[in-house]
Design a protein around this motif. Structure first.
Motif, PDB file in Angstrom:
ATOM      1  N   VAL A 100      43.097 -31.304  37.866  1.00 53.61           N
ATOM      2  CA  VAL A 100      42.150 -30.598  38.606  1.00 53.61           C
ATOM      3  C   VAL A 100      41.143 -29.863  37.440  1.00 53.61           C
ATOM      4  CG1 VAL A 100      43.570 -29.825  40.510  1.00 53.61           C
ATOM      5  CG2 VAL A 100      43.639 -28.516  38.610  1.00 53.61           C
ATOM      6  N   PRO A 101      40.015 -29.555  37.849  1.00 51.69           N
ATOM      7  CA  PRO A 101      39.183 -28.957  36.999  1.00 51.69           C
ATOM      8  C   PRO A 101      39.497 -27.431  36.242  1.00 51.69           C
ATOM      9  CG  PRO A 101      37.909 -29.491  38.853  1.00 51.69           C
ATOM     10  CD  PRO A 101      39.274 -29.766  39.099  1.00 51.69           C
ATOM     11  N   THR A 102      39.123 -27.347  35.395  1.00 51.23           N
ATOM     12  CA  THR A 102      39.436 -25.803  34.814  1.00 51.23           C
ATOM     13  C   THR A 102      38.450 -25.368  33.913  1.00 51.23           C
ATOM     14  OG1 THR A 102      41.179 -24.403  33.774  1.00 51.23           O
ATOM     15  CG2 THR A 102      40.603 -26.875  32.873  1.00 51.23           C
ATOM     16  N   TRP A 103      38.528 -24.265  33.280  1.00 50.28           N
ATOM     17  CA  TRP A 103      37.294 -23.733  32.485  1.00 50.28           C
ATOM     18  C   TRP A 103      38.098 -23.319  31.107  1.00 50.28           C
ATOM     19  CZ3 TRP A 103      32.702 -23.742  34.992  1.00 50.28           C
ATOM     20  CH2 TRP A 103      31.460 -23.301  34.375  1.00 50.28           C
ATOM     21  N   ASN A 104      37.574 -23.625  30.283  1.00 54.57           N
ATOM     22  CA  ASN A 104      38.213 -23.194  28.836  1.00 54.57           C
ATOM     23  C   ASN A 104      37.311 -22.230  28.256  1.00 54.57           C
ATOM     24  OD1 ASN A 104      40.229 -24.922  29.052  1.00 54.57           O
ATOM     25  ND2 ASN A 104      39.674 -26.358  27.438  1.00 54.57           N
ATOM     26  N   TYR A 105      37.576 -21.306  27.479  1.00 56.96           N
ATOM     27  CA  TYR A 105      36.864 -20.083  26.828  1.00 56.96           C
ATOM     28  C   TYR A 105      37.506 -19.592  25.911  1.00 56.96           C
ATOM     29  CZ  TYR A 105      39.637 -17.383  30.221  1.00 56.96           C
ATOM     30  OH  TYR A 105      40.468 -16.879  30.980  1.00 56.96           O
ATOM     31  N   ILE A 106      36.860 -18.690  25.042  1.00 57.39           N
ATOM     32  CA  ILE A 106      37.375 -17.586  24.008  1.00 57.39           C
ATOM     33  C   ILE A 106      36.912 -16.322  24.451  1.00 57.39           C
ATOM     34  CG2 ILE A 106      37.410 -16.864  21.579  1.00 57.39           C
ATOM     35  CD1 ILE A 106      37.283 -20.038  21.044  1.00 57.39           C
ATOM     36  N   ALA A 107      37.732 -15.462  24.533  1.00 61.34           N
ATOM     37  CA  ALA A 107      37.439 -14.006  24.855  1.00 61.34           C
ATOM     38  C   ALA A 107      38.463 -13.040  24.172  1.00 61.34           C
ATOM     39  CB  ALA A 107      37.341 -13.834  26.300  1.00 61.34           C
ATOM     40  N   VAL A 108      37.649 -11.857  23.729  1.00 58.51           N
ATOM     41  CA  VAL A 108      38.434 -10.729  23.128  1.00 58.51           C
ATOM     42  C   VAL A 108      37.912  -9.616  23.832  1.00 58.51           C
ATOM     43  CG1 VAL A 108      38.540  -9.327  21.030  1.00 58.51           C
ATOM     44  CG2 VAL A 108      38.027 -11.990  20.731  1.00 58.51           C
ATOM     45  N   HIS A 109      38.862  -8.755  24.242  1.00 55.61           N
ATOM     46  CA  HIS A 109      39.028  -7.434  24.812  1.00 55.61           C
ATOM     47  C   HIS A 109      39.430  -6.331  23.953  1.00 55.61           C
ATOM     48  CE1 HIS A 109      38.826  -8.923  29.431  1.00 55.61           C
ATOM     49  NE2 HIS A 109      38.247  -9.373  28.546  1.00 55.61           N
ATOM     50  N   ALA A 110      38.665  -5.166  23.778  1.00 55.25           N
ATOM     51  CA  ALA A 110      38.809  -4.196  23.024  1.00 55.25           C
ATOM     52  C   ALA A 110      38.737  -2.980  23.769  1.00 55.25           C
ATOM     53  CB  ALA A 110      37.890  -3.975  21.885  1.00 55.25           C
ATOM     54  N   GLN A 111      39.897  -2.008  23.796  1.00 56.06           N
ATOM     55  CA  GLN A 111      39.680  -0.810  24.425  1.00 56.06           C
ATOM     56  C   GLN A 111      40.073   0.448  23.573  1.00 56.06           C
ATOM     57  OE1 GLN A 111      42.980  -2.832  27.219  1.00 56.06           O
ATOM     58  NE2 GLN A 111      42.571  -1.007  28.165  1.00 56.06           N
ATOM     59  N   GLY A 112      39.460   1.463  24.075  1.00 56.75           N
ATOM     60  CA  GLY A 112      39.694   2.680  23.204  1.00 56.75           C
ATOM     61  C   GLY A 112      38.814   3.845  23.893  1.00 56.75           C
ATOM     62  N   ARG A 113      38.777   4.995  23.306  1.00 56.92           N
ATOM     63  CA  ARG A 113      38.047   6.189  23.602  1.00 56.92           C
ATOM     64  C   ARG A 113      37.070   6.460  22.465  1.00 56.92           C
ATOM     65  NH1 ARG A 113      42.796   6.599  26.537  1.00 56.92           N
ATOM     66  NH2 ARG A 113      42.579   7.453  28.592  1.00 56.92           N
ATOM     67  N   ALA A 114      35.881   6.868  22.729  1.00 57.58           N
ATOM     68  CA  ALA A 114      34.743   6.848  21.742  1.00 57.58           C
ATOM     69  C   ALA A 114      34.606   8.386  21.424  1.00 57.58           C
ATOM     70  CB  ALA A 114      33.596   6.224  22.189  1.00 57.58           C
ATOM     71  N   GLU A 115      34.006   8.442  20.292  1.00 57.29           N
ATOM     72  CA  GLU A 115      33.516   9.677  19.869  1.00 57.29           C
ATOM     73  C   GLU A 115      31.883   9.517  19.818  1.00 57.29           C
ATOM     74  OE1 GLU A 115      32.135  11.810  15.722  1.00 57.29           O
ATOM     75  OE2 GLU A 115      32.989  10.045  15.701  1.00 57.29           O
ATOM     76  N   VAL A 116      31.192  10.106  20.752  1.00 57.23           N
ATOM     77  CA  VAL A 116      29.842  10.325  20.986  1.00 57.23           C
ATOM     78  C   VAL A 116      29.041  11.078  20.024  1.00 57.23           C
ATOM     79  CG1 VAL A 116      28.016  10.733  22.671  1.00 57.23           C
ATOM     80  CG2 VAL A 116      30.119   9.583  23.247  1.00 57.23           C
ATOM     81  N   PHE A 117      27.982  10.846  19.363  1.00 58.06           N
ATOM     82  CA  PHE A 117      27.150  11.649  18.488  1.00 58.06           C
ATOM     83  C   PHE A 117      25.810  11.535  18.659  1.00 58.06           C
ATOM     84  CE2 PHE A 117      28.121   7.553  16.318  1.00 58.06           C
ATOM     85  CZ  PHE A 117      26.979   7.115  16.136  1.00 58.06           C
TER      86      PHE A 117
END
Length: 216
Positions: A100-117
């Motif tokens: 069957v068809p599919t989709w190939n891909y590359i992905a990166v997910h980053a998570q965190g809490r930010a310091e705003v300035f």
């Protein structure tokens, strides 16, 4: 991100290279107004923190920065090459037709809490580095200090910067590792022959020596 073991990328260097290769990231957060997403160019400092630190800025009129300032966790998505995979490229199609068809891909997910300035000197350093990064390689690169200072100061007052230490980092390299070596070779050839440069980009990432586990 749903990441079966066959597709999981844990090599920090590879994850950082993909982050650096992504010109525009998607920053997602949830606050009092619900889910929000912004598409931003970001800088990565690989040596800051366990997984690196991301730097970027929002327009001051973009309400999402307030969510980050109040401690909301952010998810940053870095999309790599991707392509539709036709079942006709699998030799297995001729053998049993159970494909069957599919989709190939590359992905990166980053998570965190930010310091705003909002400090003008720090913002100037950030936008200068961002501009220098994206102007690199041009015959006559533009630099931030070429803009009139009064104009530049007004522009800096219109943005809010952030530094996001990465607390969780996931990579997914869905390149057909669950298919046989023959099926992988068929996909690589099919993508490489495509007229779409996005398909050819993904083909180049499916290296000839990429290990494959036969499908169960």
């Amino acid at each position: 991100m749903y990441t079966p073991a066959a597709f999981r990328q844990d090599d920090l260097g590879e994850l950082h290279r993909q982050i650096l290769a992504c010109r525009l990231a998607t920053v997602v957060s949830q606050g009092p107004s619900g889910l929000q997403a912004s598409h931003l160019p970001l800088l990565l400092e690989p040596g800051e923190g366990q997984f690196g630190t991301l730097y970027g800025h929002f327009a001051r009129t973009n309400p999402q920065w307030r969510d980050l300032a109040e401690g909301a966790e952010a998810l940053v998505i870095f999309q790599g090459p991707e392509a539709y995979i036709s079942p006709s490229w699998y030799p297995a199609k001729a053998e049993h037709g159970k494909v069957v068809p599919t989709w190939n891909y590359i992905a990166v997910h980053a998570q965190g809490r930010a310091e705003v300035f909002e400090d003008g000197k720090r913002l100037l350093q950030l936008v200068s580095r961002l501009s220098d990064h994206h102007e690199a390689g041009r015959a006559q690169p533009w630099a931030v200090n070429e803009a009139p200072r009064e104009y530049l100061d007004a522009m800096l007052r219109a943005i809010v910067g952030f530094a996001l230490p990465i607390e969780h980092l996931q990579g997914k390299w869905k390149l057909g590792q669950n298919r046989s070596a023959a099926d992988q070779a068929g996909v690589r050839a099919g993508l490489a022959a495509s007229l779409d440069p996005r398909d050819r980009e993904l083909a180049a990432r499916i290296s000839a020596d990429h290990s494959a586990e036969a499908a169960p």
